[in-house]
Every structure is written in structure tokens, then in C-alpha cells.
Write a protein that holds these residues in place. Structure first.
Motif, PDB file in Angstrom:
ATOM      1  N   ASN A  18     -61.116 -17.529 -67.440  1.00 20.91           N
ATOM      2  CA  ASN A  18     -62.482 -17.420 -66.910  1.00 20.91           C
ATOM      3  C   ASN A  18     -63.327 -16.397 -67.683  1.00 20.91           C
ATOM      4  O   ASN A  18     -64.460 -16.128 -67.309  1.00 20.91           O
ATOM      5  N   SER A  19     -62.717 -15.812 -68.719  1.00 18.79           N
ATOM      6  CA  SER A  19     -63.361 -14.838 -69.623  1.00 18.79           C
ATOM      7  C   SER A  19     -63.534 -13.452 -68.995  1.00 18.79           C
ATOM      8  O   SER A  19     -64.155 -12.591 -69.589  1.00 18.79           O
ATOM      9  N   PHE A  20     -62.954 -13.227 -67.815  1.00 14.98           N
ATOM     10  CA  PHE A  20     -63.021 -11.906 -67.199  1.00 14.98           C
ATOM     11  C   PHE A  20     -61.693 -11.160 -67.308  1.00 14.98           C
ATOM     12  O   PHE A  20     -61.443 -10.222 -66.553  1.00 14.98           O
ATOM     13  N   GLY A  21     -60.838 -11.595 -68.238  1.00 14.79           N
ATOM     14  CA  GLY A  21     -59.529 -10.964 -68.373  1.00 14.79           C
ATOM     15  C   GLY A  21     -59.582  -9.757 -69.293  1.00 14.79           C
ATOM     16  O   GLY A  21     -60.130  -9.828 -70.391  1.00 14.79           O
ATOM     17  N   VAL A  22     -59.028  -8.643 -68.845  1.00 11.85           N
ATOM     18  CA  VAL A  22     -58.897  -7.488 -69.725  1.00 11.85           C
ATOM     19  C   VAL A  22     -57.613  -7.653 -70.539  1.00 11.85           C
ATOM     20  O   VAL A  22     -56.804  -8.531 -70.243  1.00 11.85           O
ATOM     21  N   SER A  23     -57.428  -6.817 -71.540  1.00 12.13           N
ATOM     22  CA  SER A  23     -56.238  -6.990 -72.364  1.00 12.13           C
ATOM     23  C   SER A  23     -54.988  -6.670 -71.550  1.00 12.13           C
ATOM     24  O   SER A  23     -55.033  -5.878 -70.607  1.00 12.13           O
ATOM     25  N   LYS A  24     -53.911  -7.317 -71.913  1.00 11.85           N
ATOM     26  CA  LYS A  24     -52.607  -7.196 -71.248  1.00 11.85           C
ATOM     27  C   LYS A  24     -52.586  -7.740 -69.817  1.00 11.85           C
ATOM     28  O   LYS A  24     -51.771  -7.326 -68.995  1.00 11.85           O
ATOM     29  N   SER A  25     -53.481  -8.670 -69.511  1.00 15.64           N
ATOM     30  CA  SER A  25     -53.413  -9.337 -68.207  1.00 15.64           C
ATOM     31  C   SER A  25     -52.234 -10.301 -68.189  1.00 15.64           C
ATOM     32  O   SER A  25     -51.850 -10.827 -69.226  1.00 15.64           O
ATOM     33  N   ASP A  26     -51.714 -10.544 -67.002  1.00 20.10           N
ATOM     34  CA  ASP A  26     -50.743 -11.623 -66.852  1.00 20.10           C
ATOM     35  C   ASP A  26     -51.464 -12.958 -67.014  1.00 20.10           C
ATOM     36  O   ASP A  26     -52.650 -13.062 -66.753  1.00 20.10           O
ATOM     37  N   VAL A  27     -50.688 -13.960 -67.421  1.00 18.49           N
ATOM     38  CA  VAL A  27     -51.263 -15.284 -67.610  1.00 18.49           C
ATOM     39  C   VAL A  27     -51.014 -16.119 -66.345  1.00 18.49           C
ATOM     40  O   VAL A  27     -49.897 -16.159 -65.839  1.00 18.49           O
ATOM     41  N   ASP A  28     -52.073 -16.730 -65.819  1.00 15.14           N
ATOM     42  CA  ASP A  28     -51.933 -17.615 -64.652  1.00 15.14           C
ATOM     43  C   ASP A  28     -51.948 -19.057 -65.121  1.00 15.14           C
ATOM     44  O   ASP A  28     -52.878 -19.477 -65.807  1.00 15.14           O
ATOM     45  N   LEU A  29     -50.914 -19.816 -64.758  1.00 12.79           N
ATOM     46  CA  LEU A  29     -50.853 -21.223 -65.151  1.00 12.79           C
ATOM     47  C   LEU A  29     -50.684 -22.087 -63.921  1.00 12.79           C
ATOM     48  O   LEU A  29     -50.065 -21.681 -62.935  1.00 12.79           O
TER      49      LEU A  29
END
Ligand code: ATP
Ligand code: MG
Length: 335
Positions: free
Chosen positions: A65-76
Motif C-alpha cells: 500500500n506504499s505505507f511500509g517502512v523499511s524492515k516491515s514484515d510482508v503480508d501475503l
């Protein structure tokens, strides 16, 4: 009781803008990280297709969604053909497959509110959660991303707000504070309400994208590249918006009667939604309407104790933005 305290913004607010922009820059994930996420997605797709040839894997949440900061977990999200698969069964099978392919810390949480498999990819170090048939989340991810494409200040404001919420411990739904998703909706609503508006109401415009998910019609105008004129009217800086955001939630929002609604681009009343009483565990102490699942209040996790914590944090942030000589440090001080 309507609690309003109008404050005028400090006169040196624009002096703070560069510092806020620098913080945003430091939080944005590097291209390299994006590439690694893509690499993991490709690997998982390959494993999944072998077992379920018709299934599809979607990225959602902050990585998409382009609101992820670095080192976020990935949601699938794994979307299976049939809508009513036995999720626990699929998750256990999936966990087996992942484990045999040397993915680490594989864990199937079949009893969670949103059942998932967790895993860590040792070659990239990325952690990831996979849920099943949560298509609404994929669609609301797309809506958030499209809002972010309209005006860069949304992403900047949301990065600051998310960073503040994490630093201050108010981004913990299991402790009764708000999800990142809720904070982004608060930012979108806030920018829709600025005068002149910084964001339009995409669901109030002619629909150019439309799907039905779980019997819910999801439709909105998604050709946002055609909205470039929205950028020109309002010239507020990120620092002014951060000030305005906290000032709004500290002193201007009517917690007794108001529901914020990105869907309508306005405030609606709790009465209209029948959100005036506590029903079960839903207390509606701060009301944030989900843009598609409109019976869903994202504030329903907030309880008698955590509403106080939240409001005190909004007030603290508003005071810092108004008076502190160095808000960019003080705002994010660990609690
Ligand atoms: P973070 O950077 O903190 O991981 P995130 O954008 O991934 O942020 P989460 O709150 O973890 O945000 O939610 C992930 C996604 O799940 C959201 O983007 C949204 O699509 C969906 N989601 C989360 N909470 C809800 C909810 N209460 N109702 C509907 N969808 C939700
Ligand atoms: Mg996430």
C-alpha cells in the motif's frame, strides 16, 4: 460534551519541514529491500502453485500500500478458488510445504482471528505472514495505495504518524490501541477534510474500478493520474499537516458523536451508524469506519483504558508540535 480548543499554529512551523522530510526519507525502504520481497514472493508462488495450481498469492498490507517502512514484515494472502475452503487444513498443509523447503520458524496459527502461517526466509531475512482468502484486505490495500499516488503528502504524513505511534506504544491492537491501517485511514480522512482539500473522496466519484468481495461491492475512481489538479490548490507543508493532524485528534474531534469516514469523505454521526452503545466488546469510543466493510469500526479494539492512553498521546503530540523547540526529536521519544 463537545470539546473544542482552537489553537493557532506556531509561527515558525515551516522551519521544521526539512527535519520531518528527513525522517520520512530515513524510513522509506531501499529498492534493494523491495527486490528481496519480490524474490520471496516468487519463491512462495512457485511452491504454492505446485500444490494448488489454481491458487494465487497477493501482496497486501504495508508492503503493497506504499505505507511500509523499511524492515516491515510482508503480508501475503493466498486466494483459493473456492470461497469456503477449510482454512485450518490449508494452513497446516502449507506449513508442511514451507518447512520442507527450508523456510524457518514456520508456524500455523489456525485459531487466530485471522488464521495465518508465519515464516522467515533465511536467504533474505524477511519475515512473512500468509492468510487465506482475505480478499477485502487486498482490495483495501489497493485503495490506500491509490490515495497515496494522488499527493505525496499523504505518504509523508502517514510515515510520521506511524513512526510516532510505534515509538509511543499506541500501535498495538491487542492492547486496545489502533492498527497501522486505522492510522492511515485517519490520515486520509484528515487530508480529505483540509480546506482546500488535499485528497478527494475516491469512493464518491464515478467508479472506474469495481469488484464484489464477500457480497460487498467495492467501487471507486482509480484513475488517479487524472487528478493532478488536486495538488495545486493547497500548499500546506508536511510540518503544518503533522501539527494539524495532532491538533485535530487532541482538541477538535468530537469523540461523543462523530465517526470518521473515508468512504464519504466526511464525518458522519454515531447515531446514523447505530454505534452509540456498547454491543458485546465493541464500545465505539473512537470511530473509524472501514471504507468497504462499513459495519466495521476500526476503533472497536479501543476500551475505557486505552482511549485515555490514546487521547493523552494525541494531546502530548499536539503540545509538542505547538511549543517544543525540537519536536522532531521529542515527538518520537520512546514511552
Ligand atoms: P505495518 O507497517 O505496521 O505492518 P500494515 O499496513 O501492514 O502496517 P496492518 O495494520 O498490519 O498494517 O494491516 C495489514 C493489512 O491488513 C492492512 O493494509 C489492511 O489491508 C488489512 N487490515 C488490517 N486490519 C484490518 C481491519 N481491522 N479490517 C480490515 N482490514 C484490515
Ligand atoms: Mg503489516
Amino acid at each position: 460534551r463537545v470539546y473544542k480548543r482552537q489553537m493557532r499554529c506556531r509561527s515558525d512551523i515551516d522551519r521544521l519541514d526539512d527535519a520531518f522530510i528527513a525522517i520520512v526519507k530515513s524510513l522509506i525502504p531501499a529498492e534493494e529491500e523491495k527486490a528481496k520481497q519480490q524474490q520471496l514472493l516468487t519463491l512462495l508462488e512457485k511452491l504454492i502453485i505446485k500444490e494448488w495450481p489454481k491458487a494465487r498469492l497477493y501482496l497486501y498490507g504495508s508492503c503493497a500500500n506504499s505505507f511500509g517502512v523499511s524492515k516491515s514484515d510482508v503480508d501475503l494472502c493466498l486466494v483459493m478458488e473456492e470461497a469456503d475452503v477449510n482454512k485450518a487444513e490449508v494452513l497446516l498443509k502449507l506449513a508442511d510445504i514451507l518447512q520442507s523447503d527450508n523456510l524457518q520458524n514456520v508456524q500455523a496459527l489456525t485459531r487466530a482471528r485471522v488464521p495465518i502461517v508465519k515464516l522467515m526466509d533465511p536467504s533474505t531475512g524477511i519475515s512473512c505472514d500468509i492468510c487465506i482468502n482475505n480478499v477485502l484486505a487486498v482490495v483495501n490495500t489497493r485503495l490506500l495505495r491509490d490515495y497515496a499516488r494522488i499527493d505525496v503528502r499523504l505518504r509523508q504524513l502517514a510515515f510520521i504518524v506511524k513512526h510516532w505511534a510505534k515509538s509511543r506504544g499506541v500501535n498495538e491492537t491487542y492492547q486496545g490501541t489502533l492498527s497501522s491501517y486505522a492510522y492511515v485511514l485517519m490520515c486520509i480522512h484528515f487530508l480529505q477534510q483540509r480546506r482546500p482539500a488535499i485528497l478527494p473522496c475516491l469512493q464518491g466519484m464515478e467508479a472506474t474500478y469495481s469488484v464484489t468481495v464477500d457480497n460487498i461491492g467495492c467501487a471507486y475512481f482509480d484513475q488517479v493520474e487524472k487528478l493532478s489538479d488536486f495538488r495545486s490548490h493547497n500548499k500546506e507543508t508536511v510540518a503544518q499537516l503533522v501539527w494539524g493532524f495532532f491538533n485535530y485528534w487532541a482538541y477538535c474531534h468530537d469523540y461523543t458523536d462523530s465517526v470518521i469516514s473515508v468512504r464519504t469523505g466526511s464525518i458522519i454521526s454515531k447515531r446514523e451508524k447505530d454505534w452509540t452503545r456498547r454491543i458485546g466488546n465493541d464500545r465505539h469510543l473512537i470511530c473509524i469506519e472501514d471504507p468497504f466493510e462499513i459495519s466495521h469500526d476500526l476503533g472497536r479494539v479501543v476500551d475505557k483504558h486505552s482511549i485515555r492512553v490514546l487521547r493523552e498521546e494525541f494531546e502530548r503530540a499536539a503540545e509538542i508540535m505547538q511549543y517544543d523547540p525540537n519536536p522532531c526529536v521529542k515527538l518520537f521519544e520512546p514511552y
